[in-house]
Scaffold this active site. Structure first.
Site, PDB file in Angstrom:
ATOM      1  N   HIS A 186     -38.126 -56.251 -29.145  1.00 60.08           N
ATOM      2  CA  HIS A 186     -38.722 -55.063 -29.763  1.00 60.08           C
ATOM      3  C   HIS A 186     -39.551 -55.382 -31.002  1.00 60.08           C
ATOM      4  O   HIS A 186     -40.106 -54.493 -31.613  1.00 60.08           O
ATOM      5  CB  HIS A 186     -37.620 -54.078 -30.155  1.00 60.08           C
ATOM      6  CG  HIS A 186     -36.779 -54.557 -31.305  1.00 60.08           C
ATOM      7  ND1 HIS A 186     -35.804 -55.506 -31.153  1.00 60.08           N
ATOM      8  CD2 HIS A 186     -36.794 -54.247 -32.609  1.00 60.08           C
ATOM      9  CE1 HIS A 186     -35.243 -55.746 -32.327  1.00 60.08           C
ATOM     10  NE2 HIS A 186     -35.832 -55.009 -33.241  1.00 60.08           N
TER      11      HIS A 186
HETATM   12  C1  UD1 Z   1     -36.329 -50.777 -36.513  1.00 64.11           C
HETATM   13  C2  UD1 Z   1     -36.238 -51.768 -37.682  1.00 64.11           C
HETATM   14  C3  UD1 Z   1     -35.960 -53.148 -37.139  1.00 64.11           C
HETATM   15  C4  UD1 Z   1     -34.754 -53.166 -36.250  1.00 64.11           C
HETATM   16  C5  UD1 Z   1     -34.939 -52.132 -35.149  1.00 64.11           C
HETATM   17  C6  UD1 Z   1     -33.750 -52.085 -34.235  1.00 64.11           C
HETATM   18  C7  UD1 Z   1     -37.685 -51.362 -39.645  1.00 64.11           C
HETATM   19  C8  UD1 Z   1     -38.929 -51.778 -40.316  1.00 64.11           C
HETATM   20  N1  UD1 Z   1     -37.507 -51.845 -38.408  1.00 64.11           N
HETATM   21  O1  UD1 Z   1     -37.446 -51.148 -35.727  1.00 64.11           O
HETATM   22  O2  UD1 Z   1     -35.722 -54.023 -38.235  1.00 64.11           O
HETATM   23  O3  UD1 Z   1     -34.588 -54.442 -35.685  1.00 64.11           O
HETATM   24  O4  UD1 Z   1     -35.147 -50.856 -35.753  1.00 64.11           O
HETATM   25  O5  UD1 Z   1     -33.906 -51.159 -33.235  1.00 64.11           O
HETATM   26  O6  UD1 Z   1     -36.892 -50.653 -40.209  1.00 64.11           O
HETATM   27  N2  UD1 Z   1     -38.161 -44.583 -31.466  1.00 64.11           N
HETATM   28  C9  UD1 Z   1     -37.610 -43.720 -30.544  1.00 64.11           C
HETATM   29  N3  UD1 Z   1     -36.345 -43.257 -30.774  1.00 64.11           N
HETATM   30  C10 UD1 Z   1     -35.615 -43.608 -31.853  1.00 64.11           C
HETATM   31  C11 UD1 Z   1     -36.193 -44.491 -32.788  1.00 64.11           C
HETATM   32  C12 UD1 Z   1     -37.460 -44.970 -32.573  1.00 64.11           C
HETATM   33  O7  UD1 Z   1     -38.224 -43.381 -29.555  1.00 64.11           O
HETATM   34  O8  UD1 Z   1     -34.464 -43.160 -31.986  1.00 64.11           O
HETATM   35  C13 UD1 Z   1     -39.510 -45.125 -31.200  1.00 64.11           C
HETATM   36  C14 UD1 Z   1     -40.606 -44.349 -31.887  1.00 64.11           C
HETATM   37  O9  UD1 Z   1     -41.712 -44.348 -31.051  1.00 64.11           O
HETATM   38  C15 UD1 Z   1     -40.921 -45.194 -33.101  1.00 64.11           C
HETATM   39  C16 UD1 Z   1     -40.649 -46.606 -32.575  1.00 64.11           C
HETATM   40  O10 UD1 Z   1     -39.574 -46.457 -31.660  1.00 64.11           O
HETATM   41  O11 UD1 Z   1     -42.199 -45.002 -33.572  1.00 64.11           O
HETATM   42  C17 UD1 Z   1     -40.292 -47.571 -33.663  1.00 64.11           C
HETATM   43  O12 UD1 Z   1     -39.156 -47.102 -34.421  1.00 64.11           O
HETATM   44  P1  UD1 Z   1     -38.940 -47.625 -35.949  1.00 64.11           P
HETATM   45  O13 UD1 Z   1     -37.667 -47.089 -36.465  1.00 64.11           O
HETATM   46  O14 UD1 Z   1     -40.196 -47.369 -36.724  1.00 64.11           O
HETATM   47  O15 UD1 Z   1     -38.881 -49.182 -35.806  1.00 64.11           O
HETATM   48  P2  UD1 Z   1     -38.125 -50.104 -34.747  1.00 64.11           P
HETATM   49  O16 UD1 Z   1     -39.149 -50.842 -33.983  1.00 64.11           O
HETATM   50  O17 UD1 Z   1     -37.082 -49.334 -33.994  1.00 64.11           O
END
Ligand code: UD1
Length: 364
Positions: free
Chosen positions: A207
């Site tokens: 991811h």
């Molecule tokens: C985040 C953390 C990363 C961790 C990862 C584990 C930061 C900078 N990154 O990355 O360190 O390894 O979580 O999973 O804090 N989304 C959903 N549902 C959710 C959450 C996210 O669909 O419940 C999707 C959304 O499109 C979102 C994307 O995932 O824009 C990224 O989510 P985000 O929390 O920004 O970062 P992660 O890539 O999950």
């Protein structure tokens, strides 16, 4: 009464806070722990199932910040969290890991002169292109108590000029959760559900923006997976960020014409534990999974150029291979050709880190 606000936000935070909250609740005669969920992760599969599997009490407060750019997400947590601290006036804020919620809560608490304890302090990839590395550097510069999982982490902090009396080597709290749940995970039906047999399949998770946000890089990694699944069934639970990129780049065919590449939604903690602990090989870009495979002696290939967890390489079963497709294929085949490198479990990854963490907070 020591009033403590514990902060979680994203998936890798939940397994770190679970044993800490449990230990604090055991000391309820002198500690009042509150749990704040920032809402950085909000899906059932990314959040709720972890609370259920790990028997974490429902958050006292959910800030509901959701997904956004780094600045917006961090700012939203800060605005909401400031009000939480104003209302509750805690003695301590406990943050874990390196996600945006960790950084945001630390910034707010520090400016309000609330003491911050950082669980998993001192890890460094020395790669500032990773958002987590920025989060780690800032959190550790501000925190009052730095609770480290390994000795290398303490050395990093000393090198950055952190006062030694702020640093405590407590061990790896995620491994507390791992050991505590091994027995419960045995009854998960995930192997039957996915149609794989113990020791005869591999697991893949990915991811990181550096692997999934660039079309050519992601396409190259999928080429490598195509080759690997011809040799061994490969289970790939797909993170929402990765799912979004697959759709954006038009890679929807992935897994459809490769019978041995088994894509699933993200798994719950117990299902994933049952899955990877029975696998022959893990390929990942996660930080936590590098540690969990080391603790259980499962061979792990890390699809990154570096790791902030070098002890998993020097002592454990981890091997950093980068994201070049040919290197991934070559290293995966080599790993499957030989028995897993005999690793050892690092010092203080013993299932009792939460006890030392809460002791350290109480005596600071
Ligand atoms: C985040 C953390 C990363 C961790 C990862 C584990 C930061 C900078 N990154 O990355 O360190 O390894 O979580 O999973 O804090 N989304 C959903 N549902 C959710 C959450 C996210 O669909 O419940 C999707 C959304 O499109 C979102 C994307 O995932 O824009 C990224 O989510 P985000 O929390 O920004 O970062 P992660 O890539 O999950």
């Amino acid at each position: 009464m020591l009033k403590i606000v514990n902060v979680v936000g994203a998936r890798p935070n939940f397994m770190k806070v679970a044993p800490v909250i449990e230990e604090m609740r055991r000391r309820s005669d002198r500690m009042l722990p509150l749990l704040v969920h920032t809402g950085q992760h909000y899906d059932e599969a990314m959040s709720d199932t972890f609370f259920e599997d790990l028997e974490i009490p429902r958050p006292d407060i959910n800030l509901g910040v959701g997904s956004a750019s780094h600045a917006v997400q961090t700012a939203r947590v800060m605005i909401e969290f400031e009000q939480v601290l104003e209302r509750h006036g805690p003695d301590w804020v406990v943050v874990v890991g390196d996600v945006n919620s960790t950084l945001a809560a630390t910034l707010v608490a520090s400016k309000m002169a609330v003491r911050v304890a950082h669980v998993e302090a001192g890890l460094r990839s020395r790669d500032r292109r990773m958002p987590e590395e920025i989060n780690r550097l800032v959190t550790d510069a501000l925190a009052d108590l730095l609770l480290t999982p390994s000795r290398d982490a303490g050395e990093n902090l000393l090198r950055e000029g952190i006062a030694p009396e702020k640093i405590r080597f407590v061990g790896n709290v995620m491994i507390d959760t791992l050991y505590r749940n091994l027995d419960r995970a045995r009854s998960s039906p995930i192997l039957e559900r996915l149609g794989v047999e113990p020791g005869r399949f591999a697991v893949m998770t990915m991811h990181r923006p550096s692997n999934v946000d660039d079309r050519a890089t992601l396409s190259g990694i999928f080429d490598a997976l195509e080759t690997i699944q011809r040799r061994i069934p490969l289970v790939f639970p797909v993170h929402p960020r990765t799912r979004a990129r697959i759709e954006e780049f038009g890679f929807n065919g992935i897994g459809k014409s490769q019978p041995n590449l088994i894509l699933t939604d993200p798994l719950s903690y117990l299902d994933f534990l049952k899955l990877f602990s029975n696998s022959r090989l893990v390929l990942t870009d996660s930080g936590g999974i590098q540690e969990e495979t080391t603790a259980l002696g499962i061979a792990c290939l890390t699809l990154r150029e570096n790791t902030e967890r070098p002890i998993t390489v020097t002592e454990g079963t981890n091997h950093v291979v980068g994201n070049d497709p040919q290197a991934i294929e070559r290293e995966a085949m080599a790993a499957l050709d030989q028995p897993a490198k005999p690793g050892r479990v690092p010092e203080l990854w013993d299932g009792h880190a939460a006890l030392r963490i809460v002791d350290a907070i109480e005596s600071a």
